[in-house]
Scaffold this active site. Structure first.
Site, PDB file in Angstrom:
ATOM      1  N   LYS A   1      53.823  -9.531 -43.028  1.00  0.00           N
ATOM      2  CA  LYS A   1      54.397 -10.548 -43.910  1.00  0.00           C
ATOM      3  C   LYS A   1      55.877 -10.660 -43.579  1.00  0.00           C
ATOM      4  CE  LYS A   1      55.091 -11.782 -48.708  1.00  0.00           C
ATOM      5  NZ  LYS A   1      54.828 -11.448 -50.109  1.00  0.00           N
TER       6      LYS A   1
ATOM      7  N   LYS B   1      51.248 -13.704 -42.310  1.00  0.00           N
ATOM      8  CA  LYS B   1      51.821 -14.675 -43.240  1.00  0.00           C
ATOM      9  C   LYS B   1      53.292 -14.866 -42.949  1.00  0.00           C
ATOM     10  CE  LYS B   1      52.976 -15.039 -48.061  1.00  0.00           C
ATOM     11  NZ  LYS B   1      53.077 -14.363 -49.306  1.00  0.00           N
TER      12      LYS B   1
HETATM   13  C1  PBG Z   1      54.709 -12.248 -53.649  1.00  0.00           C
HETATM   14  C2  PBG Z   1      54.161 -13.326 -52.807  1.00  0.00           C
HETATM   15  C3  PBG Z   1      54.857 -14.364 -52.184  1.00  0.00           C
HETATM   16  C4  PBG Z   1      53.897 -15.175 -51.599  1.00  0.00           C
HETATM   17  C5  PBG Z   1      52.666 -14.596 -51.847  1.00  0.00           C
HETATM   18  N1  PBG Z   1      52.851 -13.438 -52.590  1.00  0.00           N
HETATM   19  C6  PBG Z   1      56.277 -14.727 -52.195  1.00  0.00           C
HETATM   20  C7  PBG Z   1      57.300 -13.839 -51.643  1.00  0.00           C
HETATM   21  O1  PBG Z   1      57.036 -12.834 -50.977  1.00  0.00           O
HETATM   22  O2  PBG Z   1      58.455 -14.151 -51.921  1.00  0.00           O
HETATM   23  C8  PBG Z   1      54.189 -16.437 -50.852  1.00  0.00           C
HETATM   24  C9  PBG Z   1      53.107 -17.433 -50.882  1.00  0.00           C
HETATM   25  C10 PBG Z   1      53.521 -18.809 -50.540  1.00  0.00           C
HETATM   26  O3  PBG Z   1      54.673 -19.126 -50.170  1.00  0.00           O
HETATM   27  O4  PBG Z   1      52.634 -19.671 -50.662  1.00  0.00           O
HETATM   28  N2  PBG Z   1      54.920 -11.037 -53.030  1.00  0.00           N
HETATM   29 ZN    ZN Z   2      56.277  -9.722 -54.253  1.00  0.00          ZN
END
Ligand code: PBG
Ligand code: ZN
Length: 318
Positions: A191, A244
């Site tokens: 991520k 992601k």
């Molecule tokens: C929370 C989370 C996020 C997303 C999914 N779970 C946001 C982040 O890490 O700030 C992003 C999903 C999206 O942008 O559609 N941990």
């Molecule tokens: Zn988070």
């Protein structure tokens, strides 16, 4: 002459040699559930996406089922936030109640529960905070409690998105200890610290109040490290790994798909969705064509599972 065009002369032959396909069964649709009553709140930066209170969730569930989508990814937005994100692991919390509701209302639907503290903490970070530091090991216990609480509520799959080190192993241990040995973990493994998440942070009220997430999410410049993240999560017991965002990171998907036989999910995130909606809303692009092109690109890169806000539209176009 080698004539590549021979296989392109009409649709029947093009479809015969087509290498990749998008199926309804590949899609996971994210849903935002918010504390309160009679709420269907449009997310301004994500046309077509709403925050739903549980008492209005039926409308959304009907759309999902009608579209033939079989899996949803659930995000809860609590009314109360504190330093420890207590509502995240409260058995009566918004997400737990939403899981129970969907379980009972649509038992055939696969409910994937996102596990992270950022929607629940007053500071908006994904872990416990001390000064300006995001604590790793101290956060694990809370993620374990949250996972068990959501599994108890009936979540089919636990999906940790926090990016703390060691969380997959910790959560696996906690689930097993409480008898949830058959609950799979879909780990947000690679991520990245991405600008593509900003519409989501409006939707989930989870923007960090200070600093950013670069001390725990990955540097967008690093592909080799992303492979290590995936390998680590597999070693820790992940059943499905996730990359992601999706579109700017398809090289990572491809690379990881060559190196592992574990199922790979991609998360086609909020910013990727918003850009298309904005351009389509202006009449600048053909939405259907571009969305379907992106969907098959994710499959071609090696993803089996596509988490996307376009899921209902795509299902309608298939
Ligand atoms: C929370 C989370 C996020 C997303 C999914 N779970 C946001 C982040 O890490 O700030 C992003 C999903 C999206 O942008 O559609 N941990
Ligand atoms: Zn988070």
């Amino acid at each position: 002459m080698i004539r590549m065009r021979r296989l392109r002369t009409k649709e029947a032959i093009r479809s015969l040699v087509r290498e990749n396909h998008v199926r309804r069964e590949d899609l996971v649709y994210p849903i935002f559930v918010i504390e309160g009553e009679d709420i269907k709140n449009p997310v301004d930066s994500m046309p077509g996406i709403f925050q739903w209170s549980i008492d209005r969730l039926d409308e959304e569930l009907e759309r999902v089922i009608e579209a033939g989508i079989q899996a949803v990814l659930l995000f809860g937005i609590p009314a109360h936030k504190d330093e420890q994100g207590s509502e995240a692991y409260n058995d009566e919390g918004i997400t737990q109640r939403a899981v129970r509701y969907i379980r009972q209302k649509a038992p055939e639907l696969l409910v994937i529960a996102d596990v992270c503290l950022c929607e629940y903490t007053s500071h908006g970070h994904c872990g416990l905070v001390c000064g300006h530091e995001i604590l790793n090991d101290e956060t694990l216990e809370l993620l374990g409690r949250m996972s068990v609480s959501l599994a108890k509520a009936g979540a089919d799959v636990i999906a940790p998105s926090d990016m703390m080190d060691g969380r997959v192993e910790y959560i696996r241990g906690a689930l097993d200890e409480h008898g949830f040995t058959n609950t799979p973990i879909m780990a947000y493994s690679a991520k990245f610290a991405s600008g593509y998440y900003s519409p989501f942070r409006d939707a989930a009220h989870s923007a960090p109040s200070f600093g950013d997430r670069r001390t725990y999410q990955m540097d967008p410049a690093n592909g080799r490290e992303a492979v290590r993240e995936c390998e680590n999560d597999i070693a820790e017991g992940a059943d499905i790994i996730m990359i992601k965002p999706a579109l700017a990171y398809l090289d990572v998907v491809k690379e990881v798909s060559h190196r592992t036989n574990y199922p790979i999910a991609v998360y086609n995130v909020s910013g990727e969705y918003s850009m298309i909606k904005a351009a389509a809303g202006n009449g600048w692009i053909d939405e259907k064509r571009i969305v379907m092109e992106n969907m098959v690109a994710m499959k071609r890169a090696g993803a089996q599972i596509i988490i996307t806000y376009h899921a209902l539209d795509v299902a309608g176009w298939l």
